[in-house]
Design an enzyme around this catalytic site. Sequence first.
Site, PDB file in Angstrom:
ATOM      1  N   GLU A  43      -3.496   1.288 -11.850  1.00 19.44           N
ATOM      2  CA  GLU A  43      -3.658  -0.033 -11.239  1.00 19.44           C
ATOM      3  C   GLU A  43      -4.636   0.067 -10.071  1.00 19.44           C
ATOM      4  O   GLU A  43      -4.655   1.067  -9.350  1.00 19.44           O
ATOM      5  CB  GLU A  43      -2.290  -0.505 -10.731  1.00 19.44           C
ATOM      6  N   ASN A 103      -4.517  -9.507  -9.900  1.00 23.26           N
ATOM      7  CA  ASN A 103      -4.365  -8.070 -10.104  1.00 23.26           C
ATOM      8  C   ASN A 103      -4.397  -7.876 -11.619  1.00 23.26           C
ATOM      9  O   ASN A 103      -3.470  -8.264 -12.322  1.00 23.26           O
ATOM     10  CB  ASN A 103      -3.033  -7.604  -9.502  1.00 23.26           C
ATOM     11  N   LYS A 120      -1.334  -9.457 -13.639  1.00 23.59           N
ATOM     12  CA  LYS A 120       0.013  -9.071 -13.199  1.00 23.59           C
ATOM     13  C   LYS A 120       0.883 -10.286 -12.901  1.00 23.59           C
ATOM     14  O   LYS A 120       0.477 -11.198 -12.178  1.00 23.59           O
ATOM     15  CB  LYS A 120      -0.096  -8.184 -11.962  1.00 23.59           C
ATOM     16  N   GLU A 139       0.571  -8.232  -1.877  1.00 24.39           N
ATOM     17  CA  GLU A 139       0.131  -8.714  -3.187  1.00 24.39           C
ATOM     18  C   GLU A 139       0.327 -10.215  -3.339  1.00 24.39           C
ATOM     19  O   GLU A 139      -0.468 -10.889  -3.995  1.00 24.39           O
ATOM     20  CB  GLU A 139       0.848  -7.955  -4.297  1.00 24.39           C
ATOM     21  N   CYS A 165       2.361  -1.936 -12.750  1.00 26.98           N
ATOM     22  CA  CYS A 165       3.186  -1.534 -11.618  1.00 26.98           C
ATOM     23  C   CYS A 165       4.571  -2.176 -11.610  1.00 26.98           C
ATOM     24  O   CYS A 165       5.434  -1.806 -12.401  1.00 26.98           O
ATOM     25  CB  CYS A 165       2.433  -1.812 -10.322  1.00 26.98           C
ATOM     26  N   ASN A 190       0.597   1.702  -8.289  1.00 32.28           N
ATOM     27  CA  ASN A 190       0.419   2.251  -6.937  1.00 32.28           C
ATOM     28  C   ASN A 190       1.755   2.012  -6.239  1.00 32.28           C
ATOM     29  O   ASN A 190       2.024   0.891  -5.795  1.00 32.28           O
ATOM     30  CB  ASN A 190      -0.677   1.517  -6.166  1.00 32.28           C
TER      31      ASN A 190
END
Length: 310
Positions: A43, A103, A120, A139, A165, A190
């Site tokens: 990611e 993302n 994501k 995020e 993730c 991550n």
Amino acid sequence: MGLAVAQMGAVNLADSRAAVVRRLVEMMREAAARQAEFVVFPELALTTFFPRYWMDDAEAVERYFEKSMPNADVQPLFDTARELGIGFYLGYAELTPQGRQFNTAILVDRSAKIIGKYRKIHLPGHSDHKPDAPFQHLEKKFFEVGDLGFGVWETNDVKIGMCLCNDRRWPETYRVMSLQSAELIVLGYNTPSLNIHWNEPAHLRTTTHEIVLQASAYQNAVWIGAAAKCGFEDGHHMIGSSMIVAPSGEIVARASGEEDEVITARIDLALGQTFRDHVFNFAKHRSPHHYKLIVERTGAGDPLPRPDAD
């Protein structure tokens, strides 16, 4: 098929895109030399994990988002994939032509053509500034919730699904893709070793990571390839433990450290079919009419009235 997972060590603030891509190319060449046909990168592979830093959106977009894919910095990775005949998965921060921020991960086939995109959905963290925290997890500030759903694409006779993730912690992620006959699910992550919200022992960050991948592979009869970006990025530590997990739930390959490292396995897709036929035969055993709460409720609520037994 030959599957490779390319774990990355730290990408620091001072590292250029070009330098990062050279590392990715080197690992892709190693994967191909070990007879891999597909390689999984992490990611946000092209930059440091920038959501740990408070900044305004304009600065984040200018420094960390990709306005096109491939672009000049990333083109060498696509050129190498075409040269070697190897497909790959890559995570990055996407800025759309309309100015939207996601993302994102892409699925690239062995001719270096992008055949799938995932944005994501399960965004962790917060959007407000927490100045007392050791770092931020922004995020929810920098990205929109993904709008493409959980897709499955077929390339070289393998049905591949993608996530990113925090998605890996949610059982719905895998079930939606396994209901589309996914055979392999790939993801990058991550994951900080420190939880800023409560005092969670660091070893549990890896333990829960392993649990969700093993259980999800088994319960959905799929292979999983998971690639970390890990180690100390400008002093901020993230877990490693990149791995390949079989439909049996067995970890068949695992990274040994927290640096750039390629792990590989020859994955037998027929093993997943065995589990789909004899253990998790969805058509034979699932009862979706009993699962309605999964889509009707977001948060937990009161127990439902129970019907009287005869």
